[in-house]
Design an enzyme around this catalytic site. Structure first.
Site, PDB file in Angstrom:
ATOM      1  N   HIS A   1       5.201   2.125  -7.943  1.00 38.20           N
ATOM      2  CA  HIS A   1       4.167   1.091  -7.988  1.00 38.20           C
ATOM      3  C   HIS A   1       3.312   1.252  -9.244  1.00 38.20           C
ATOM      4  CE1 HIS A   1       4.763   1.475  -3.484  1.00 38.20           C
ATOM      5  NE2 HIS A   1       5.081   0.216  -3.721  1.00 38.20           N
TER       6      HIS A   1
ATOM      7  N   GLY B   1       0.807  -1.202   0.000  1.00 30.42           N
ATOM      8  CA  GLY B   1       0.000   0.000   0.000  1.00 30.42           C
ATOM      9  C   GLY B   1       0.840   1.251   0.000  1.00 30.42           C
TER      10      GLY B   1
ATOM     11  N   HIS C   1       2.929   4.720  -4.929  1.00 28.91           N
ATOM     12  CA  HIS C   1       3.591   5.879  -5.532  1.00 28.91           C
ATOM     13  C   HIS C   1       3.871   5.562  -7.004  1.00 28.91           C
ATOM     14  CE1 HIS C   1       7.288   3.565  -5.201  1.00 28.91           C
ATOM     15  NE2 HIS C   1       7.122   3.489  -3.893  1.00 28.91           N
TER      16      HIS C   1
ATOM     17  N   GLN D   1      14.553  -9.394  -1.749  1.00 33.08           N
ATOM     18  CA  GLN D   1      13.162  -9.820  -1.748  1.00 33.08           C
ATOM     19  C   GLN D   1      12.815 -10.489  -3.077  1.00 33.08           C
ATOM     20  OE1 GLN D   1       9.960  -7.452   0.122  1.00 33.08           O
ATOM     21  NE2 GLN D   1       9.219  -7.194  -1.971  1.00 33.08           N
TER      22      GLN D   1
ATOM     23  N   LEU E   1      12.296   2.741 -10.395  1.00 33.13           N
ATOM     24  CA  LEU E   1      12.177   4.149 -10.762  1.00 33.13           C
ATOM     25  C   LEU E   1      12.821   4.975  -9.651  1.00 33.13           C
ATOM     26  CD1 LEU E   1       8.610   4.683 -12.246  1.00 33.13           C
ATOM     27  CD2 LEU E   1      10.749   4.159 -13.410  1.00 33.13           C
TER      28      LEU E   1
ATOM     29  N   GLY F   1       9.093  -4.764  -8.312  1.00 35.16           N
ATOM     30  CA  GLY F   1      10.182  -3.821  -8.542  1.00 35.16           C
ATOM     31  C   GLY F   1      11.492  -4.409  -8.060  1.00 35.16           C
TER      32      GLY F   1
END
Length: 155
Positions: free
Chosen positions: A8, A2, A5, A124, A147, A118
């Site tokens: 995402h 959540g 930005h 991760q 980004l 991302g």
């Protein structure tokens, strides 16, 4: 997690461009936090997130509750040995178990053909890739460039 930005949104746009239904999960995962106070204080703005997701091409916003993801009595976790150790894993004990467990549950619920992540969190990405491979999950993983803000900071 959540609080979406532009980073995402770029992933959502890539998903929408596939021509498949773009589903976005929005879930603040309590098992990724060492300190429960950090979970409570994590920023949340579902109305804003909904707009960011829709503007980027999201067709379905999946917002499960903690109880839906971790029902009472839930005792199973996924631990990805090796790649979850070292680096951030040294300082964030249990964090990557939380990541692997929630991503597996979201994959089971949503059943995506393709999932976009991302590259901002390299470790991760490695944990999710290893978990999906080891558990024979029928999902194509796409790890996308990070980004950055004008000063070079990752979004």
């Amino acid at each position: 997690m959540g609080y979406l930005h532009e980073g995402h949104a770029s992933l959502i746009k890539l998903a929408a461009e596939t021509g498949m239904t773009a589903v976005v999960s929005n879930f603040v995962n309590p098992t990724q936090f060492d300190d429960p106070k950090d979970f409570v204080s994590y920023p949340r703005d579902l109305e804003r997130d909904s707009q960011v997701a829709a503007d980027a091409g999201c067709e379905v916003l999946f917002v499960p509750t903690v109880e839906e993801i971790y029902p009472p009595g839930d005792m199973t976790t996924i631990s990805v040995a090796g790649v979850s150790e070292g680096f951030e894993g040294v300082h964030r004990l249990g964090h990557f178990d939380g990541v692997a467990t929630v991503v597996a549950k979201l994959f089971i619920i949503v059943q995506p053909s393709v999932a976009f992540f991302g590259e901002k969190d390299w470790q991760q990405c490695r944990v999710v890739a290893r978990m999906a491979e080891d558990l024979l999950m029928p999902v194509e993983l796409r790890f996308c460039p990070t980004l950055r803000e004008s000063d070079g900071l990752a979004m």
